[in-house]
Every structure is written in C-alpha cells, then in structure tokens.
Design a protein around this motif. Structure first.
Motif, short mmCIF file in Angstrom:
data_model
loop_
_atom_site.label_atom_id
_atom_site.label_comp_id
_atom_site.label_asym_id
_atom_site.label_seq_id
_atom_site.Cartn_x
_atom_site.Cartn_y
_atom_site.Cartn_z
N HIS A 62 0.88 -1.01 -0.14
CA HIS A 62 -0.02 0.07 0.02
C HIS A 62 0.94 1.39 0.24
CE1 HIS A 62 -2.67 -3.26 1.76
NE2 HIS A 62 -3.40 -2.53 1.25
N GLN A 63 0.30 2.29 -0.51
CA GLN A 63 0.86 3.53 -0.64
C GLN A 63 1.08 4.21 0.98
OE1 GLN A 63 -0.37 7.64 -2.02
NE2 GLN A 63 0.60 6.83 -3.76
N ARG A 64 2.42 4.47 1.31
CA ARG A 64 2.50 4.86 2.62
C ARG A 64 1.83 6.31 2.98
NH1 ARG A 64 5.88 3.35 6.37
NH2 ARG A 64 6.94 1.84 5.06
N GLU A 65 1.16 6.31 4.17
CA GLU A 65 0.46 7.52 4.70
C GLU A 65 1.23 8.22 5.87
OE1 GLU A 65 -1.97 8.56 3.06
OE2 GLU A 65 -2.64 7.11 1.67
N THR A 66 1.00 9.30 6.12
CA THR A 66 1.67 9.94 7.37
C THR A 66 0.69 10.43 8.33
OG1 THR A 66 1.72 12.02 6.11
CG2 THR A 66 3.77 10.68 5.84
N GLU A 67 -0.50 10.69 7.78
CA GLU A 67 -1.60 11.01 8.67
C GLU A 67 -2.77 10.75 8.13
OE1 GLU A 67 -1.45 15.27 8.73
OE2 GLU A 67 -2.31 15.70 6.92
N GLY A 68 -3.81 10.71 9.21
CA GLY A 68 -5.05 10.10 8.81
C GLY A 68 -6.29 10.55 9.81
N TYR A 69 -7.41 10.06 9.76
CA TYR A 69 -8.60 10.37 10.75
C TYR A 69 -9.13 9.30 11.24
CZ TYR A 69 -8.41 14.46 7.47
OH TYR A 69 -7.91 15.65 6.80
N ALA A 70 -9.35 9.15 12.78
CA ALA A 70 -9.93 8.23 13.38
C ALA A 70 -11.61 8.03 13.12
CB ALA A 70 -9.74 8.49 14.76
N PRO A 71 -11.71 6.67 12.98
CA PRO A 71 -13.13 6.49 12.51
C PRO A 71 -14.10 6.81 13.42
CG PRO A 71 -11.79 4.62 11.88
CD PRO A 71 -11.01 5.55 12.69
N ASP A 72 -14.13 6.91 14.82
CA ASP A 72 -14.97 7.31 15.68
C ASP A 72 -14.99 8.97 15.32
OD1 ASP A 72 -15.46 4.73 16.42
OD2 ASP A 72 -14.03 4.67 18.15
N PRO A 133 -8.84 -0.07 2.41
CA PRO A 133 -9.06 1.50 2.79
C PRO A 133 -7.79 2.32 2.60
CG PRO A 133 -8.22 0.18 4.80
CD PRO A 133 -8.87 -0.95 3.69
N PHE A 134 -6.78 1.56 1.83
CA PHE A 134 -5.63 2.50 1.22
C PHE A 134 -5.51 2.36 -0.35
CE2 PHE A 134 -4.39 0.99 5.74
CZ PHE A 134 -4.65 2.21 6.27
N VAL A 135 -4.78 3.12 -0.80
CA VAL A 135 -4.55 3.03 -2.16
C VAL A 135 -3.40 2.48 -2.68
CG1 VAL A 135 -5.83 5.23 -2.55
CG2 VAL A 135 -3.43 5.22 -2.12
N HIS A 136 -3.11 1.99 -3.92
CA HIS A 136 -2.15 1.10 -4.53
C HIS A 136 -1.45 1.69 -5.63
CE1 HIS A 136 -4.99 -1.60 -2.20
NE2 HIS A 136 -4.13 -2.36 -2.08
N GLY A 137 -0.24 1.82 -5.57
CA GLY A 137 0.45 2.28 -6.90
C GLY A 137 0.36 3.65 -6.98
N LEU A 138 1.15 4.39 -8.11
CA LEU A 138 1.09 5.74 -8.29
C LEU A 138 0.00 6.24 -8.77
CD1 LEU A 138 4.67 5.74 -10.40
CD2 LEU A 138 4.18 6.17 -8.04
N HIS A 139 -0.98 5.27 -9.34
CA HIS A 139 -2.11 5.68 -9.74
C HIS A 139 -3.40 5.95 -8.76
CE1 HIS A 139 -0.56 6.39 -13.93
NE2 HIS A 139 -0.26 4.88 -13.58
#
Length: 331
Positions: A62-72, A133-139
């Motif tokens: 998966h594409q690496r993420e640095t921040e996000g949002y908690a579901p609750d 829940p995450f994206v894959h690859g450059l596109h």
C-alpha cells in the motif's frame, strides 16, 4: 419510509419510440442515514459475519501514509456538522509495510430485500461488498472484494464478529461510509446515449432534442442523460452509466463471456442534472424544480462515500459462472 421516484418529466418512449426495445429495470436503493443492523440490507452498517470466519484482508503493498482520521472522530464530527482532526500515523500501523490490511465493509444486500438482485454461486442470497481503505501504486488504484454467502446459514452462527478488525486511521473522511438504511424501488431505465450503446441515428435525434431543450428553456433544461435515461446513486442491476469513460465492453477474464452489471455504487444521489429523480418524499410539494428538493448534503451524499473523482463504481459478474472473479469499473 418508502421512496417514490416521480414520473419522468416527459414520456421517453413517446419522444423516442425506438427506445421501447431498450427499456430495462433497475432497483434504486435510496440509502439514507439510519441505524441498520447486521441482518439488514444496508450501506455502511454492521456485516452479518460469523465470529470464527476470517475477515477479508488485503495483502498487497500500500502507498505509505503519514496522517489520517480516526473512524470514531469522523462520525462524531459528522454528527456535529464539523470536521475531524487529523492524526499522525502510529509508527507500527502505517500502510506501506508488508502487514495485511483489513478491508472495510461498504454494503451488504439480501436478495429478500432487494428486487432484481440475482443469487450468487450455489444459491447464495447475501452479497457483501468491501474496499481496501488504502490506495495502491502511483495511480491510487483501489481494491474491492465481493463475498457471497447463504443468509440462512450465516444467521445460524452462534456468535458474530462485532466489531470487525479495522485500521486505526483512514486516509480521508470519505473512506468511512455513513450507516444507511435502504429503501429499494424498481424503476424503468434507458441506455446511455453514446456510440456502441445505441444506434447512431437515434443518438443524433437525442442530441438534437437536447439542443432544442437548451434553446427553449436555457442551460438548466432537461437532458436525456440526466433526466430520462439512468438514475443517479446506488442501484442494483439495470444499465451502466458511462459519464467519464465512455462505453466499455466488460468481459469475464476467465471465460470471455460478456459480464452482467450487478451493482452500481454512486457517491451522489442527486446533482444539478438529475434533480428530477429525487423521490417525492424528499420534496416540498409547495415548490417546483430544484427549489422543491429538501435534505441538503444528507440527500446529495447520504453515504459520504466517494469513488474515484466522484465517479460511479460498477460491479460486474459473470453470468456463465458466478464463481469467476468480478470486475470493478469506475466510469
């Protein structure tokens, strides 16, 4: 509450008699925020999932993420009309590692609730839809998963998985579906008016009719694609919309059989071109046109989900063998 699509502003087949041969039926799902249970058809509610059955996971990189949002916090912010705060990713849970990621449940549909929903393999009558829940690859590609099961067998399970596994943060607010109950309704539809779908002379007549409507009534006049052909939003069966990609031939990768549209998931239930499809129950009868539409964002985007850049997500299955891998097409 039921949802009732208004009669079309004009009789499609009176204006274009040739379309009689192309008429089809689709089931509009009309998702609306609510409190669905695990034994209900829904978008964004709890899945009917036996406790001892492994939850589906995505094993791809998966594409690496640095921040996000908690579901609750997403749900709390929605209830108050605000926006959730972003959080840094926990170091041991950031996507981009080799660890599997649990899919997020998007929807489940029982044949008993949804007219036109065909049974799955071996008579399965419950379709469950998931998205990584995450994206894959450059596109920023997405991965989806369709699970068929027999509802009667699942409902006999002694325990159910609640809550299911999930990632600690989501990359955006619209990754989390708003729990929605459904109000299925069957309506007539007509094909997308583009080459490869309808004959050229008929498309030319439709285009000329659209131009005449604009000349007579202005830029917000009725048009075939928006007001007369295919309703917006979540729907089962029927015909695909091709607003972004143009018509495509969707064949089974296993046997080359032309595939059948099972489900369309739409980010919007209405837009500026399609307000004529808004149900009577979501209108103020003392007003006409766009002014009659009530509900604001809860009507326009009740599920809060987005697919691509506000496209429709079409789920195609193989009619020759439903055990063959489905195809997921953004259009």
């Amino acid at each position: 509450m039921t949802r009732t699509t208004p009669a079309r502003p004009i009789s499609v087949e009176t204006v274009f008699p040739e379309l009689t041969a192309y008429r089809g039926r689709v089931t509009r799902l009309h998702p609306r925020p609510g409190l669905p249970g695990a034994r209900d058809s829904h978008v964004g509610g709890p899945m009917l999932w036996p406790y001892d059955e492994p939850w589906p996971v995505c094993h791809e990189q998966h594409q690496r993420e640095t921040e996000g949002y908690a579901p609750d916090e997403i749900l709390t912010a929605r209830a108050s009309g605000g926006w959730p705060p972003s959080r840094p990713w926990p170091a041991d849970a950031a996507p981009g590692t080799d660890a599997p990621v649990p899919f997020g449940g998007l929807a489940q549909l029982f044949c008993r609730d949804v007219p036109g929903l065909p049974p799955g393999p071996d008579g399965a009558d419950l379709a469950q839809i998931f998205r990584c829940p995450f994206v894959h690859g450059l596109h920023h590609e997405r991965r989806y998963h369709l699970r068929w099961r027999k509802a009667e067998v699942a409902e006999r399970a002694g325990r159910f998985l609640d809550p299911p596994p999930r990632v600690p943060l989501l990359r955006s607010e619209h990754e989390l579906p708003e729990p929605c109950v459904l109000h299925p309704e069957e309506v007539d539809t007509y094909p997308w008016a583009e080459d490869g779908v309808l004959p050229g002379p008929l498309i030319a007549r439709i285009d000329a009719w659209d131009d005449a409507q604009i000349s007579e009534h202005g830029p917000h006049a009725l048009n075939y694609q928006g007001a007369l052909s295919i309703p917006p939003g979540w729907r089962v069966g029927g015909l695909p919309s091709w607003a972004s990609t143009g018509p495509m031939a969707i064949d089974c990768a296993s046997c080359a059989t032309p595939m059948r549209l099972l489900l369309t998931a739409g980010g919007e239930e209405t837009d500026v071109d399609s307000h004529s499809w808004v149900p009577l129950e979501d209108r103020d009868p003392s007003w006409r046109g766009n002014a009659a539409v009530q509900g604001g964002p809860f009507l326009a985007q009740p599920t809060r989900l987005r697919f691509g850049r506000d496209r429709d997500l079409h789920v195609f299955v193989c009619p020759a063998d439903q055990g063959h891998t489905p195809r997921w097409i953004l259009s």
